[in-house]
Design a protein around this motif. Structure first.
Motif, short mmCIF file in Angstrom:
data_model
loop_
_atom_site.label_atom_id
_atom_site.label_comp_id
_atom_site.label_asym_id
_atom_site.label_seq_id
_atom_site.Cartn_x
_atom_site.Cartn_y
_atom_site.Cartn_z
N ARG A 3 -3.21 -10.87 -11.80
CA ARG A 3 -3.54 -10.15 -10.99
C ARG A 3 -4.03 -8.55 -11.08
NH1 ARG A 3 -0.98 -12.92 -6.56
NH2 ARG A 3 -1.60 -11.19 -5.04
N ILE A 4 -4.69 -8.12 -10.29
CA ILE A 4 -5.27 -6.67 -10.46
C ILE A 4 -4.90 -5.70 -9.29
CG2 ILE A 4 -7.35 -5.08 -10.56
CD1 ILE A 4 -8.91 -7.44 -11.80
N ALA A 5 -4.05 -4.54 -9.78
CA ALA A 5 -3.87 -3.51 -8.91
C ALA A 5 -4.94 -2.43 -8.62
CB ALA A 5 -2.51 -2.73 -9.71
N PHE A 6 -5.03 -2.09 -7.30
CA PHE A 6 -6.14 -1.28 -6.79
C PHE A 6 -5.52 -0.08 -6.32
CE2 PHE A 6 -9.39 0.25 -4.39
CZ PHE A 6 -10.41 0.18 -5.14
N TYR A 7 -6.00 1.02 -6.22
CA TYR A 7 -5.38 2.40 -5.88
C TYR A 7 -6.65 3.24 -5.64
CZ TYR A 7 -2.72 6.56 -5.28
OH TYR A 7 -2.30 7.85 -4.65
N ALA A 8 -6.52 3.97 -4.49
CA ALA A 8 -7.56 4.88 -4.29
C ALA A 8 -6.79 6.11 -3.60
CB ALA A 8 -8.71 4.49 -3.18
N PRO A 9 -6.51 7.39 -4.64
CA PRO A 9 -5.62 8.25 -4.07
C PRO A 9 -6.21 9.21 -2.95
CG PRO A 9 -6.53 8.87 -6.21
CD PRO A 9 -6.83 7.39 -5.81
N MET A 10 -7.61 9.33 -2.69
CA MET A 10 -8.35 10.17 -2.15
C MET A 10 -8.05 9.54 -0.44
SD MET A 10 -11.97 11.90 -1.78
CE MET A 10 -12.65 10.77 -0.53
N LYS A 11 -8.70 8.20 -0.45
CA LYS A 11 -8.37 7.58 0.96
C LYS A 11 -8.26 6.00 0.64
CE LYS A 11 -10.95 8.65 4.54
NZ LYS A 11 -12.26 8.71 5.47
N SER A 12 -7.37 5.45 1.49
CA SER A 12 -6.97 3.93 1.31
C SER A 12 -8.33 3.16 1.62
CB SER A 12 -5.83 3.60 2.10
OG SER A 12 -5.72 2.34 2.33
N PRO A 13 -8.78 2.07 1.19
CA PRO A 13 -9.87 1.50 1.65
C PRO A 13 -9.53 0.69 3.06
CG PRO A 13 -8.88 0.36 -0.33
CD PRO A 13 -8.35 1.50 -0.11
N ASP A 14 -8.18 0.76 3.33
CA ASP A 14 -8.06 0.22 4.77
C ASP A 14 -7.53 1.43 5.83
OD1 ASP A 14 -7.56 -2.47 3.59
OD2 ASP A 14 -5.28 -2.18 3.48
N SER A 15 -8.10 2.70 5.41
CA SER A 15 -8.05 3.83 6.45
C SER A 15 -8.95 3.42 7.59
CB SER A 15 -8.49 4.89 5.58
OG SER A 15 -8.70 6.16 6.67
N PRO A 16 -8.44 3.83 8.79
CA PRO A 16 -9.27 3.63 10.12
C PRO A 16 -10.47 4.39 10.12
CG PRO A 16 -7.15 4.78 10.55
CD PRO A 16 -7.14 4.38 9.19
N VAL A 17 -10.41 5.74 9.46
CA VAL A 17 -11.28 6.75 9.53
C VAL A 17 -12.60 6.32 8.65
CG1 VAL A 17 -11.85 9.00 8.89
CG2 VAL A 17 -9.76 8.36 9.82
N PRO A 18 -13.90 6.22 9.15
CA PRO A 18 -14.88 5.68 8.50
C PRO A 18 -15.51 6.87 7.45
CG PRO A 18 -15.61 6.24 10.60
CD PRO A 18 -14.16 6.28 10.65
N SER A 19 -15.94 6.55 6.31
CA SER A 19 -16.50 7.39 5.49
C SER A 19 -17.21 6.72 4.29
CB SER A 19 -15.44 8.31 4.86
OG SER A 19 -14.46 7.68 3.89
N GLY A 20 -17.97 7.08 3.45
CA GLY A 20 -18.81 6.42 2.27
C GLY A 20 -17.87 6.06 1.24
N ASP A 21 -16.65 6.97 1.03
CA ASP A 21 -15.55 6.72 0.18
C ASP A 21 -14.83 5.46 0.68
OD1 ASP A 21 -15.40 8.85 -1.92
OD2 ASP A 21 -15.40 10.02 -0.13
N ARG A 22 -14.47 5.22 1.82
CA ARG A 22 -13.72 3.93 2.37
C ARG A 22 -14.56 2.85 2.11
NH1 ARG A 22 -12.79 2.72 8.34
NH2 ARG A 22 -14.97 2.21 8.31
N GLU A 23 -15.86 2.76 2.27
CA GLU A 23 -16.90 1.94 2.22
C GLU A 23 -17.03 1.38 0.98
OE1 GLU A 23 -17.62 -0.25 5.07
OE2 GLU A 23 -16.20 1.64 5.92
#
Length: 359
Positions: A3-23
């Motif tokens: 398995r691979i662990a994935f982490y995004a400290p600035m904004k979770s990919p599951d955040s409801p707030v749209p942004s280029g980082d999330r996408e």
């Protein structure tokens, strides 16, 4: 199965707030999982401090310590790789290096920056934490040549620095535009760099020759300021509001060119989307932005101002054949360089040896 662990400290990919980082985070997860390896979002802890507040940073460090203890205890035993997306001085990875050291898991990063100029001042501690996290990475995938400058200068040991060009979320290109119709701009409407791009757009429009039409896709807290900037042009500027992916794709398809100056953009996914539809792009020649634009057209330097942008627009508007040619070349480049298949080949080529060694 590993398995691979994935982490995004600035904004979770599951955040409801749209942004280029999330996408991009979402696209990275999907791309990595495309070869059948489970990719787990192991934490939604957000380490972002926008203000340089020492108290906030202390609280974030305390929260991160709790997450570290939890993950050392609970991370699945078959985790063979940890991937952190976007480690930088305002949102350092305070979790991944400690967990990976305790559990002997290879640690890699995607789109990280080293900011030695921030090692003093209100973000000094966080900048050092981001720097230390970079040092812990066996591989750092960089997205732009501008990021590579400091990553190479501060490279730790035998750490590998691997180019991973930004990519679109799907391998299938959209229908190609005819490069007719109105011009199109697209960007979130918020204070700071985005509003600066909108201000430059308005200044450019004032220099255009002949009849023209501009559609603008986007919304946000700075919508009143953007509307005020565009008010002098009346019905020649049409606001489309915030569009979903299908709506934005339809807007690309009915446009003649894409115009977004790119003030301080890291790179800008909208450039990839527009070029995938076969649109020529008008933008300034800026670090990051130039990495995702078709080489060849003379993108004006920022110091050339709105007049140079207007001149480029007028040339393209006056020559449909040029629009078609540039758009076609840009679309071909997207197909070979900026789709998930190309990204997956780069990613797995770099991490497979690490995972084999760890297993």
């Amino acid at each position: 199965m590993a398995r691979i662990a994935f982490y995004a400290p600035m904004k979770s990919p599951d955040s409801p707030v749209p942004s280029g980082d999330r996408e991009l985070a979402r696209s990275l997860r999907t791309m990595i999982a495309g070869r059948g390896v489970p990719v787990d979002l192991v934490s939604e802890f957000k380490s972002l401090d926008k203000q340089g507040d020492a108290g906030a940073q202390a609280r974030l460090r305390a929260g991160a310590a709790v997450e570290v203890r939890r993950l050392i205890r609970d991370l699945p035993g078959d985790c063979a790789l940890w991937v952190t997306y976007h480690n930088y001085y305002k949102a350092p990875d305070l979790i991944g290096p400690a967990v990976c050291a305790a559990r002997a898991i290879p640690y890699v990063q995607i789109e990280s920056t080293r900011a030695t100029s921030r090692l003093t001042g209100p973000w000094a501690g966080f900048a050092q934490a981001a720097h230390d996290a970079c040092d812990a990475a066996r591989v750092i995938f960089y997205l732009t040549a501008n990021d590579l400058i400091t990553l190479e200068r501060e490279r730790f040991g035998t750490q590998a620095l691997v180019e991973l060009p930004p990519f679109l979320p799907e391998n299938t290109l959209p229908s190609r535009t005819t490069a007719d119709g109105p011009m199109l701009s697209a960007g979130m409407m918020r204070p700071g760099d985005k509003l600066a791009s909108y201000r430059l757009i308005a200044e450019t429009l004032a220099h255009l020759d002949g009849a023209w039409q501009l559609d603008i896709a986007g919304d946000g807290p700075a919508r009143p300021e953007v509307a005020a900037l565009m008010a002098p042009f009346g019905a020649r500027v049409r606001f489309l509001g915030q569009l979903d992916r299908a709506g934005l794709q339809a807007a690309y398809g009915r446009s003649s060119l894409f115009f977004w100056p790119g003030v301080n953009e890291a790179f800008g996914m909208v450039y990839l989307e527009a070029q995938a539809a076969g649109l020529p792009v008008v933008a300034q020649d800026r670090p990051g932005v130039r990495d995702v634009l078709l080489p060849g057209p003379a993108y004006p330097a920022p110091e050339a101002g709105p007049e140079a942008l207007a001149e480029m627009i007028d040339r393209l508007r006056a020559d449909p054949g040029m629009r078609q040619r540039i758009g076609s070349e840009a679309r071909d480049r997207i197909a070979t360089r900026h789709l998930p298949t190309a990204a997956a080949a780069v990613f797995w080529g770099a991490v497979t040896p690490l995972m084999e060694t760890a297993s």
